[in-house]
Design an enzyme around this catalytic site. Sequence first.
Site, PDB file in Angstrom:
ATOM      1  N   ASP A 416       0.636  -1.301  -0.072  1.00 25.09           N
ATOM      2  CA  ASP A 416       0.101  -0.054  -0.147  1.00 25.09           C
ATOM      3  C   ASP A 416       0.982   1.196  -0.003  1.00 25.09           C
ATOM      4  OD1 ASP A 416      -2.423   1.149  -0.079  1.00 25.09           O
ATOM      5  OD2 ASP A 416      -3.242   0.221   1.583  1.00 25.09           O
ATOM      6  N   ASP A 472     -10.129   3.417  -3.655  1.00 27.14           N
ATOM      7  CA  ASP A 472     -10.830   2.221  -3.170  1.00 27.14           C
ATOM      8  C   ASP A 472     -12.131   2.097  -3.837  1.00 27.14           C
ATOM      9  OD1 ASP A 472      -8.381   2.032  -1.494  1.00 27.14           O
ATOM     10  OD2 ASP A 472      -9.573   1.869   0.363  1.00 27.14           O
TER      11      ASP A 472
HETATM   12  C1  GLA Z   1      -6.065   1.236   1.244  1.00 36.87           C
HETATM   13  C2  GLA Z   1      -5.937   0.300   0.146  1.00 36.87           C
HETATM   14  C3  GLA Z   1      -7.173  -0.712   0.611  1.00 36.87           C
HETATM   15  C4  GLA Z   1      -6.830  -1.391   1.873  1.00 36.87           C
HETATM   16  C5  GLA Z   1      -6.633  -0.449   2.955  1.00 36.87           C
HETATM   17  C6  GLA Z   1      -6.269  -1.164   4.165  1.00 36.87           C
HETATM   18  O1  GLA Z   1      -7.049   2.004   1.322  1.00 36.87           O
HETATM   19  O2  GLA Z   1      -6.182   0.972  -0.891  1.00 36.87           O
HETATM   20  O3  GLA Z   1      -7.339  -1.834  -0.610  1.00 36.87           O
HETATM   21  O4  GLA Z   1      -5.812  -2.056   1.625  1.00 36.87           O
HETATM   22  O5  GLA Z   1      -5.831   0.555   2.525  1.00 36.87           O
HETATM   23  O6  GLA Z   1      -6.089  -0.069   5.236  1.00 36.87           O
END
Ligand code: GLA
Length: 658
Positions: A416, A472
């Site tokens: 990430d 996301d």
């Molecule tokens: C980010 C990523 C997600 C997930 C969260 C976890 O937002 O894009 O897919 O992995 O972190 O905290």
Amino acid sequence: MRREKRGTRECVPNYFIYSLSLILVLFFSACQKKTAGVIYLDELGVEHVTAGWGESQANKSIDGNPLTISGQVFERGLGTHAESNYRIKLDGKALSFRALVGVDDEIKKTERGAERASVEFILSGGDKAGNKKVLWKSGVMKCGETAQEVNVSLKNLIYLDLTVTDAGDGIGYDHADWCEARIEYRGARPEPVKPYVAEPYILTPPPSPEPKINGPKVLGVRPGSPFLYTIPATGERPMTFEAEGLPGGLKLDGSTGRITGFIDKPGTHDVKLVAKNSLGTAVKMLRIEVGDKICLTPPMGWNSWNCWGCSVTDENVRQSARAMVEKGLINYGWTYINIDDCWHGKRNPKTGEITSNEKFPDMKALADYVHSLGLKIGLYTDCGPKTCAGYEGSENHEEQDIMTYAKWGYDYVKIDWCYCEGKDPRVAYKKFGEAMAKAPRDIVFSICNWGRENPWEWGESVGGNLWRTTGDITDTWASMAGIGFGQAGLSKYAGPGHWNDPDMLVVGKVGWGPQLRPSRLTPDEQYTHISLWCLLAAPLLIGCPIEQLDDFTMGLLTNTEVLEVNQDPLGRQADRVVEGDGYQVWARDLEDGSKAVGLFNLDAYEFKKVKVDFSALGLEGGSYRVRDLWRQKDLGQFSGSFEAEVAPHGVVLVKIVK
Ligand code: GLA
């Protein structure tokens, strides 16, 4: 008699007509009072307002604060979030719509929110003849701009659509307010229109009891890496397996269908897989390519984030893994079991080695357990000092962490981008890519920097097998469709070993925490989601607990003909070939020379006929067989074009074969 009657008629009229007219005048003016007036949007309710994030609220912002645009507070109105839609039914006699619109001040409280928010308000309406026109557009609006006033005529319209778009840059922070929004009308009271929602319906035919081998036709492995492949086959058990032409170093367990071992040297091996039960025999060729490339088809599996969020535990992971086998998803090629954020513990103060927290007592034991089921396992980390949820990140421990994961037996790592602002992602991710190349096992490398600095342009060169192209996903049409249809133009960056990742699936039960709920996508939206992700050659990571899968979701995830599109060995990502008013057609080439084509209806309210000319697919004249992939049924021979009636927010997914 006659005269009298006539006389009576002649005498009465004056009184009669006067009093009748008076009654009529009074009656009509009373009626008019009842049916004419002004109605505020908040009086219509918010139930049918769709919002790309959160729940729309009457007289409040999307976060539940007083509606505030550039310091001006409004008592009435509707707070929503891009992408948002609201259709209001009119009767052709409504007069006008008025409102003050803008971005809500509340996003100033979030980090960089005020900078990032940008929306566009659009009003459009339709008439009886079926024409739809745009009545007004705000243009791009940002946080801090004073409210714009809108006043449009609704003459002859039978519906009004209130839309808020993300202004083309993603929906993040797009809190949008329709303030003092009201309709002046003369006829019937305007009413909100409910978007079309079908009852869940299953299209996927049940699997046949005879053996059938599913899954990819090609597999990549590096020389010397541990090999684990479970032949994915549906059909009645007991079933036995054989494999002809297995390279030295690999062995097959004939009762489980599991192939394990190591292959020393680079090369290509065509292996004939055989599955048998009391009803018959199935055969399929599998090409094993031993070289420096892995992930030759998009990875398929499960990830904990969209369901359990930060509450994920070792037991949640084991349950999904077990259910992957018990419910038979493994027989369709579903392979990876991936732990997302929130497993990290502290580093060993002496060695710097990462440990897991109390929810994950033994990461190696968990990997061994998942492998013992014939599945693979993945985990998550972050290239910054902390993960998004605030756990220990991998900054300055890149190689050490990858080696630890390899030692534990992990096959997939998602990395990430939280706390990494200011870093060059090429440099940051390359450190992990180099470590993975040195690791003594194959590790799928998933880059998750939300599309920052176009990872599709450099992801492969730093060793990435997939990279997120956007922020996301969440379980709304706006989010899913915004991301999915927003992939246009990226096809040239995808191919065997390197994939664009439009984020994980939001079907089944989701919740991003301990409380789960069914996905808010309608059944048709879920068909669109899976069809589009398969066309896009996207990694498929199920975001719901597998042990809680219902029959509808099971149908979505176990359609062999639909999954074959995703796993096609050519690895071509679909392109948008038609973009019309409320509909799109996407198509991709398949290895056998046929085309997979999705006809999508983007309208929330009405069925639509969607047509594709074969010339738009690059197909020559002549007749083609068209097969409905969800129903697994031939629709007939077609020349020149194919047209289908498509449900609101739904899809018809076909294969067009010469
Ligand atoms: C980010 C990523 C997600 C997930 C969260 C976890 O937002 O894009 O897919 O992995 O972190 O905290």
